[in-house]
Design a protein around this motif. Sequence first.
Motif, PDB file in Angstrom:
ATOM      1  N   ARG A  62       0.859  -1.180   0.000  1.00  0.00           N
ATOM      2  CA  ARG A  62       0.000   0.000   0.000  1.00  0.00           C
ATOM      3  C   ARG A  62       0.903   1.241   0.000  1.00  0.00           C
ATOM      4  O   ARG A  62       1.744   1.390   0.892  1.00  0.00           O
ATOM      5  CB  ARG A  62      -0.909   0.017   1.225  1.00  0.00           C
ATOM      6  N   LEU A 177      -3.942  -1.605   6.575  1.00  0.00           N
ATOM      7  CA  LEU A 177      -3.594  -1.053   5.262  1.00  0.00           C
ATOM      8  C   LEU A 177      -4.608  -0.019   4.761  1.00  0.00           C
ATOM      9  O   LEU A 177      -4.475   0.475   3.648  1.00  0.00           O
ATOM     10  CB  LEU A 177      -3.473  -2.183   4.237  1.00  0.00           C
ATOM     11  N   ILE A 179      -7.726  -0.479   3.971  1.00  0.00           N
ATOM     12  CA  ILE A 179      -8.545  -1.035   2.884  1.00  0.00           C
ATOM     13  C   ILE A 179     -10.024  -0.871   3.218  1.00  0.00           C
ATOM     14  O   ILE A 179     -10.490  -1.289   4.278  1.00  0.00           O
ATOM     15  CB  ILE A 179      -8.215  -2.525   2.679  1.00  0.00           C
ATOM     16  N   ASP A 184     -11.224   0.827  -2.391  1.00  0.00           N
ATOM     17  CA  ASP A 184     -10.464  -0.208  -3.083  1.00  0.00           C
ATOM     18  C   ASP A 184     -11.262  -1.226  -3.880  1.00  0.00           C
ATOM     19  O   ASP A 184     -10.667  -1.963  -4.670  1.00  0.00           O
ATOM     20  CB  ASP A 184      -9.598  -0.960  -2.063  1.00  0.00           C
ATOM     21  N   LEU A 196      -2.352   0.119  -4.346  1.00  0.00           N
ATOM     22  CA  LEU A 196      -2.543  -1.176  -3.704  1.00  0.00           C
ATOM     23  C   LEU A 196      -2.253  -2.248  -4.747  1.00  0.00           C
ATOM     24  O   LEU A 196      -2.942  -2.342  -5.766  1.00  0.00           O
ATOM     25  CB  LEU A 196      -3.970  -1.321  -3.180  1.00  0.00           C
TER      26      LEU A 196
END
Length: 236
Positions: A62, A177, A179, A184, A196
């Motif tokens: 990332r 991360l 996410i 994403d 990513l």
Amino acid sequence: MSESVSREQGALASRGMTKSYMTRFYELHMTLRGGVTVLKAAFFNRDPRRVARSLLGKILLRKTPDGLLAGRIVETEAYLGEGDAAAHAAAGQTERNAVLFGPPGHAYVYFIYGNHYCMNVSCLPDGVPGGVLFRALQPVAGIEQMAEARGIAKSDLRKISSLRKISSGPGRMSEALGITRARDNGKSLMNPRSDLRIVDDGYRVRRAMVTPRIGIVKSAEQPLRYFIAGNPFVSG
């Protein structure tokens, strides 16, 4: 050695990390600076079982404005599509699971239990559903930043038990991360310019284990969970 690498390596030493862990940390940083290969669509355009096993040892990256976050993939689960009762694709294509029916190598992110996100990668040709769930990472770069995202104090990072809390488990690794579905879902994990992506740094897994998947009820008996044998960052 770059200033950022030197600074984080020094922080690891101050927390009592072993020399071998620090060596691997530094070597990975050197690799990430120019020796990695971004995975291609052909890697993901296969049976999810093969992809799940092959992803072990790869690096999930990332990129953030504050630096690079990275973890080595140590645990995955395969989901086989419409014939797999535990798969999100089992009931057919919907707006929510459309990524699983799309081209291979894209992130499928969903919100679960009302409190965390899980990330999968799509497999198989466009129109054929299948995916792999990322269950656990071994943190290797941006450790303090990931720990902060998880609410873990820097003073606790000298303990493996605290390091495990960063990204051992699908919800933990997603939070570490940053996410989310909004950020994403549908993102290519193969684009070198993506923030990513998954890369290969040449690491080879010596021994992998296969067991039934965990945390599910339907089709729970199928041996579709893969993890690096003996790795302390496997989720369970």
